[in-house]
Design a protein around this motif. Structure first.
Motif, PDB file in Angstrom:
ATOM      1  N   ILE A   1       0.337  -8.141   1.664  1.00 34.13           N
ATOM      2  CA  ILE A   1       0.116  -7.437   0.462  1.00 34.13           C
ATOM      3  C   ILE A   1      -1.041  -6.535   0.647  1.00 34.13           C
ATOM      4  N   ASP A   2      -0.691  -5.262   0.726  1.00 35.77           N
ATOM      5  CA  ASP A   2      -1.416  -4.159   1.312  1.00 35.77           C
ATOM      6  C   ASP A   2      -1.316  -2.935  -0.078  1.00 35.77           C
ATOM      7  N   SER A   3      -1.932  -1.909  -0.060  1.00 38.50           N
ATOM      8  CA  SER A   3      -1.909  -0.804  -1.124  1.00 38.50           C
ATOM      9  C   SER A   3      -0.546  -0.415  -1.632  1.00 38.50           C
ATOM     10  N   ASN A   4       0.529  -0.482  -0.476  1.00 40.23           N
ATOM     11  CA  ASN A   4       2.046  -0.293  -1.037  1.00 40.23           C
ATOM     12  C   ASN A   4       2.788  -1.558  -1.728  1.00 40.23           C
ATOM     13  N   SER A   5       1.936  -2.554  -1.957  1.00 42.59           N
ATOM     14  CA  SER A   5       2.521  -3.821  -2.372  1.00 42.59           C
ATOM     15  C   SER A   5       2.321  -3.931  -3.860  1.00 42.59           C
ATOM     16  N   PRO A   6       3.474  -4.216  -4.600  1.00 43.67           N
ATOM     17  CA  PRO A   6       3.517  -4.464  -6.099  1.00 43.67           C
ATOM     18  C   PRO A   6       2.302  -5.544  -6.635  1.00 43.67           C
TER      19      PRO A   6
END
Length: 496
Positions: free
Chosen positions: A332-337
């Protein structure tokens, strides 16, 4: 002193102890005899009143104990009612109603819960009749298989009987001088049996065509060709239906729940996948999709919008060597929903995660696809999958009894964004607060004390000045060293 039962319905009896009366501006303390001291002045606030009975301490203790027991009894009586209210939502007119469970887009067994209606171009199914027959269920497929042969046998049997009737073979059954088109065809049943013998190439020898019937010869050729085509078509359909790769997907299993926990100090969404067969899936590839309705900035509502969830496409981790059960992880990073989703928000969300495993069956070489899904209430926060591999004598033993088992682990309840910001602030705090070895040398301190004019001149000019090993007021106000401007030190180039 009395406590409001509506706010604190179940208080333990240890709080029902003598109360010391103080002034109006003083805090109120509740003392315990042998268990410790409880200070409720800061936590309860305005809930604690100042009505203290003027009875002796022993009598006050008895009265408070009775009041606490009465309050606990009332709390237990009201507890089921409160639970029912919390489990239900309020309708349009304020009436309580049960929360509607989300309809699955993909079932747990992989079946897509979608029904196509109002299709006017149904002729397209006939243009691809082979795929249409393969996609039928087994009951319909068996019915089509039987009817395909029965209809052709009846059709050509009726034609053979019609030829015998038109040529007059039925009127010369006992005449040995008459040469019929087909010997021993004296009824419709005998013509039907001759049709079966011709199409299946059985040839019992009792019924045989003669050379005095050119129409029968042409019909024999036509039935032989069409019979071969029907055999090839129907046997091919049944073979493809029996060896369909979706049956291989029945032995590919997914975990019942997905979990969210820390892995390498990063919040990850994980689920488990395994193969029950000894034959492997060649080139197994994993994909995941988030199914959630959304509304665009222009006001367009998109039902069941599909968002890609990365499970290692950039690093190649999505290509699996599925010999033993694997735990698929989504960071879960900045590109994850799920970047801004916390544990409390997860309980309120309404979404579905669809996971897809694709690969080629080693035995047949056909592509296989297995699917499953996880609703929001099937994602467990703060859990981790139990290990299921053991080292036996000469091999690795897989215990599939623990395939769906999880256990709780320590996991922060905040979102991944908050964890990242906290880590960044901690790094910035350590960077600006920990003194380096150069700061501990007396030469640097003396040099800084010798140049007060330069420091004051820079401060007067409006430029922020920072001394290594110290923290100024500007740094504290900007969140422990997180500044957008340049940082200047009082070290000279020679000393640096």
């Amino acid at each position: 002193m009395a406590l409001e039962n509506s706010v604190f319905p179940s208080l333990p009896e240890s709080l029902s102890l003598p109360v010391e009366e103080k002034g109006e501006g003083d805090d109120v303390e509740v003392a315990a005899d042998a268990t410790g001291v409880f200070n409720l002045s800061e936590e309860l606030g305005q809930i604690v009143t100042t009505e203290t009975p003027s009875t002796p301490p022993l009598l006050a203790k008895v009265n408070r104990s009775f009041q606490a027991k009465l309050a606990e009894r009332n709390a237990q009586a009201n507890e089921p009612r409160k639970k029912v209210v919390q489990e239900k939502e309020r309708g349009r007119f304020g009436w309580a109603r049960a929360r509607r469970k989300r309809q699955r887009y993909v079932e747990k067994n992989g079946r897509c819960n979608v029904s196509h209606g109002n299709m006017r171009e149904t002729y397209r199914y006939l243009t691809d009749i082979f795929t249409t027959l393969v996609d039928l269920n087994w009951r319909s497929s068996l019915f089509v298989f039987v009817m395909a042969y029965a209809v052709t046998w009846l059709f050509f049997g009726a034609i053979w009987y019609l030829i015998a009737y038109l040529r007059g073979d039925l009127d010369h059954l006992g005449d040995e001088t008459w040469t019929p088109c087909v010997h021993n065809v004296n009824s419709f049943i005998s013509a039907f049996l001759f049709s079966i013998e011709t199409e299946t190439t059985i040839g019992y020898g009792h019924r045989v065509i003669t050379d005095k019937c050119p129409v029968g010869t042409m019909l024999l050729l036509l039935q032989a060709i069409l019979g071969s085509m029907v055999n090839a078509f129907m046997v091919g359909c049944m073979f493809v239906k029996i060896s369909q790769p979706n049956k291989r997907a029945e032995t590919l299993v997914f975990s019942k729940h997905a979990v969210i926990s820390l892995r390498d100090d990063k919040l990850c969404l994980m689920f488990r996948v395994g193969d029950l067969r000894s034959s492997h899936i060649v080139g197994a590839n994993m994909r995941a999709k988030l199914i959630k309705s959304k509304q665009t900035q222009e006001g367009e509502f998109i039902p069941l919008d599909q968002t890609d969830i990365s499970v290692g496409f950039e690093t190649g981790d999505d290509r699996l060597f599925l010999v033993s059960p694997l735990v698929i992880s989504h960071e879960i990073d900045s590109n994850s929903p799920f970047w801004d989703m916390s544990q409390s928000q997860l309980q309120k969300e309404d979404f579905e995660i669809v996971v897809i495993l694709e690969g080629m069956v080693e035995a047949t070489g056909m592509t296989c696809q297995a699917r499953s899904s996880y609703l929001a209430d099937e994602v467990m926060w703060g859990h981790r999958f139990s290990p299921m591999m053991l080292l036996a004598e000469g091999f690795f033993d897989i215990d599939y009894g623990a395939f769906h088992h999880t256990f709780e682990v320590t996991t922060p309840s905040c979102s991944a964004r908050d964890i990242s910001l906290a880590a960044a602030r901690l790094d910035a705090h350590l960077y600006w607060s920990i003194s380096s070895k150069l700061d501990e040398e007396p030469t640097l301190t003396n040099e800084a004390s010798r140049q007060p004019d330069s420091v004051s001149a820079n401060s007067k000019a409006g430029e922020p000045t920072f001394i290594v090993g110290e923290m100024t007021d500007i740094q504290e106000q900007t969140g422990q060293g997180e500044l957008n401007g340049s940082v200047a030190t009082v070290q000279s180039e020679s000393e640096a």
